[in-house]
Design an enzyme around this catalytic site. Structure first.
Site, PDB file in Angstrom:
ATOM      1  N   LEU A  17      39.714  62.991  87.886  1.00  0.00           N
ATOM      2  CA  LEU A  17      39.476  63.259  89.302  1.00  0.00           C
ATOM      3  C   LEU A  17      38.659  62.164  89.958  1.00  0.00           C
ATOM      4  O   LEU A  17      38.748  61.941  91.161  1.00  0.00           O
ATOM      5  CB  LEU A  17      38.745  64.603  89.465  1.00  0.00           C
ATOM      6  CG  LEU A  17      39.517  65.836  88.985  1.00  0.00           C
ATOM      7  CD1 LEU A  17      38.639  67.076  89.093  1.00  0.00           C
ATOM      8  CD2 LEU A  17      40.798  66.009  89.781  1.00  0.00           C
ATOM      9  N   GLY A  18      37.853  61.471  89.184  1.00  0.00           N
ATOM     10  CA  GLY A  18      37.031  60.409  89.751  1.00  0.00           C
ATOM     11  C   GLY A  18      36.234  59.719  88.668  1.00  0.00           C
ATOM     12  O   GLY A  18      36.026  60.252  87.579  1.00  0.00           O
ATOM     13  N   LYS A  19      35.805  58.521  88.979  1.00  0.00           N
ATOM     14  CA  LYS A  19      35.029  57.748  88.029  1.00  0.00           C
ATOM     15  C   LYS A  19      33.970  56.982  88.790  1.00  0.00           C
ATOM     16  O   LYS A  19      34.262  56.265  89.741  1.00  0.00           O
ATOM     17  CB  LYS A  19      35.936  56.778  87.261  1.00  0.00           C
ATOM     18  CG  LYS A  19      35.236  56.046  86.131  1.00  0.00           C
ATOM     19  CD  LYS A  19      36.236  55.226  85.338  1.00  0.00           C
ATOM     20  CE  LYS A  19      35.553  54.509  84.191  1.00  0.00           C
ATOM     21  NZ  LYS A  19      36.497  53.697  83.413  1.00  0.00           N
ATOM     22  N   ALA A  36      29.525  55.410  88.709  1.00  0.00           N
ATOM     23  CA  ALA A  36      28.543  54.685  87.918  1.00  0.00           C
ATOM     24  C   ALA A  36      27.917  55.572  86.856  1.00  0.00           C
ATOM     25  O   ALA A  36      27.555  55.104  85.785  1.00  0.00           O
ATOM     26  CB  ALA A  36      27.461  54.126  88.840  1.00  0.00           C
ATOM     27  N   GLY A  83      29.283  58.591  85.527  1.00  0.00           N
ATOM     28  CA  GLY A  83      30.194  59.192  84.570  1.00  0.00           C
ATOM     29  C   GLY A  83      31.569  59.383  85.163  1.00  0.00           C
ATOM     30  O   GLY A  83      31.865  58.908  86.258  1.00  0.00           O
ATOM     31  N   VAL A 129      34.801  62.233  86.017  1.00  0.00           N
ATOM     32  CA  VAL A 129      35.051  63.642  86.295  1.00  0.00           C
ATOM     33  C   VAL A 129      36.509  63.938  85.965  1.00  0.00           C
ATOM     34  O   VAL A 129      37.419  63.230  86.406  1.00  0.00           O
ATOM     35  CB  VAL A 129      34.759  63.986  87.769  1.00  0.00           C
ATOM     36  CG1 VAL A 129      34.983  65.477  88.011  1.00  0.00           C
ATOM     37  CG2 VAL A 129      33.328  63.601  88.129  1.00  0.00           C
ATOM     38  N   LYS A 145      32.268  66.981  84.610  1.00  0.00           N
ATOM     39  CA  LYS A 145      31.666  65.654  84.730  1.00  0.00           C
ATOM     40  C   LYS A 145      31.067  65.282  83.387  1.00  0.00           C
ATOM     41  O   LYS A 145      30.294  66.045  82.809  1.00  0.00           O
ATOM     42  CB  LYS A 145      30.582  65.667  85.814  1.00  0.00           C
ATOM     43  CG  LYS A 145      30.007  64.292  86.119  1.00  0.00           C
ATOM     44  CD  LYS A 145      29.089  64.367  87.339  1.00  0.00           C
ATOM     45  CE  LYS A 145      28.541  63.002  87.722  1.00  0.00           C
ATOM     46  NZ  LYS A 145      27.719  63.064  88.957  1.00  0.00           N
ATOM     47  N   ASP A 203      22.485  61.977  99.337  1.00  0.00           N
ATOM     48  CA  ASP A 203      23.727  61.235  99.107  1.00  0.00           C
ATOM     49  C   ASP A 203      24.887  61.878  99.857  1.00  0.00           C
ATOM     50  O   ASP A 203      25.998  61.978  99.337  1.00  0.00           O
ATOM     51  CB  ASP A 203      24.044  61.159  97.610  1.00  0.00           C
ATOM     52  CG  ASP A 203      25.013  60.014  97.283  1.00  0.00           C
ATOM     53  OD1 ASP A 203      25.157  59.105  98.121  1.00  0.00           O
ATOM     54  OD2 ASP A 203      25.624  60.049  96.199  1.00  0.00           O
TER      55      ASP A 203
END
Length: 384
Positions: free
Chosen positions: A16-18, A20, A22, A24, A37, A131
């Site tokens: 799903l995502g990468k 800094a 880790g 997911v 994650k 964030d």
């Protein structure tokens, strides 16, 4: 704390995502999909510590627009945790799917309201999010939002202001007095839809003496995504919950115009714009929405909407007049509802998470999450 997961039994369906910290994964767990994650502790010395912090935050959350910790695991090399999967992707992907890459004021009103509710809950338990950006705003199956990624969040002691009086001068942009050198700091860079987030050490900038009084706790660390970082963070004055309201102003501006208000040709110019440049509004016609953005984007945090009385100040703004805050969670037809993910690859075709980190950073056998998330658009926003 959620249940104890067994990493050797977790099969990733897709990435799903990468970032800094880790990667997911979508993982099939108990006949449903969850987002897991995972941090490789051998590649990031601080990863384990930051991961434990994020899990600690998740255990404290209890709100419909915030995630909950479903389970976790930790081995000698890896640690990970599971939260509910959001099939609608993030707000940045959704915005890019709109005509001219912008949302209508009615849609902005809905999404901004849900973000305010989520931030209000975080602040009420002493957590500054730090964030906020479209990539961290996910769309649930119901079409409602949820914030994610709490590794940069921080526990702060709420301030106490006797007989707070809302600021009335929202025009002057105060940048503070004398400057002095400061150390390097950590900052996340902005990404395009589904791009890999990056962390970078940036050049030293000026640091100013605190120009406002604050009797709660402040943080002096430099964190955030550069286009969303508040002026007091860039100056190194120390900051508190008002940085989240600044980021809300930047995000709302981006939803309206399709770009952030202070983006420069490089990081240095972006920070200079954050400190000195007022936001520009296309057309020159003032509306309740542009007034809200301008009040959130005050350089002086003490003049910023939300500083004195938190979310309540923002909820009372003209842009939200008539909104039934208590009925937000009951809206059955949000602006966009993701279609059911019926073509998900079965878990048997996935990959062992441990093998993913052993073999390569991005194995070709595990397809990334597509950018073409399908949504059903509601014919009109309901009254709430």
């Amino acid at each position: 704390m959620g249940e104890e997961l067994e990493v050797e039994k977790l099969k990733a369906v897709k990435v799903l995502g990468k970032g800094a910290m880790g990667s997911v994964f979508m993982v099939e767990h108990k006949n449903s999909h969850v987002a897991v994650k995972v941090v490789d502790k051998t590649r990031d010395a601080a990863g384990g510590e930051r991961g434990r912090w994020e899990m600690k935050v998740l255990t404290r959350l209890s709100h419909p627009f915030l995630p909950t910790l479903l389970g976790s695991f930790e081995s000698d090399t890896l640690m990970g945790w599971a939260i509910p999967y959001c099939p609608g992707g993030d707000l940045n992907v959704l915005r890019y799917r709109q005509t001219d890459h912008v949302f209508s004021p009615a849609v902005i009103r809905f999404y901004a309201a849900e973000i305010i509710c989520a931030l209000r809950h975080l602040h009420s338990i002493g957590i500054a999010y730090r964030d906020l950006k479209p990539e961290n705003v996910l769309i649930q199956q119901s079409g409602h939002l949820t914030l994610t990624d709490f590794d940069l969040s921080r526990t702060l002691t709420p301030k106490t202001i006797p007989n707070p009086t809302p600021k009335t001068d929202y025009i002057n942009n105060v940048t503070g007095p004398h400057a002095r050198p400061r150390r390097n700091f950590l900052c996340k860079s902005r990404t395009k839809p589904n791009a890999t987030p990056k962390c970078a050490r940036v050049s030293p900038v000026t640091r100013r003496k605190p120009s406002f009084c604050f009797d709660g706790e402040r943080s002096n660390s430099f964190v955030g995504t550069e286009e969303y970082v508040a002026p007091e963070v860039v100056r190194g004055d120390g900051h508190e919950f008002a940085v989240d309201w600044w980021a809300l102003g930047v995000l709302t501006y981006e939803m309206l115009y399709g770009t952030t208000p202070f983006k420069g040709k490089n990081r240095k110019e972006t920070f200079r714009n954050v400190l000195l440049k007022p936001p520009e509004f296309v057309g020159g016609r003032r509306t309740a929405l542009t007034d809200l953005i301008e009040r959130l984007l005050q350089k002086d945090p003490t003049a910023r909407l939300g500083y004195a009385r938190g979310a309540t100040e923002i909820m009372e703004h003209e842009f939200f007049r008539g909104l039934r805050w208590d009925l937000l969670t009951e809206v059955m037809r949000p602006p966009f509802i993701p279609s059911r993910d019926d073509d998900v690859v079965p878990s048997a075709a996935g990959l062992d998470i441990r093998a993913y980190f052993r073999t390569s950073k991005s194995p070709p056998s595990l397809p990334p999450s597509p950018t073409s998330v399908q949504f059903h658009k509601s014919p009109s926003l309901p009254e709430f």
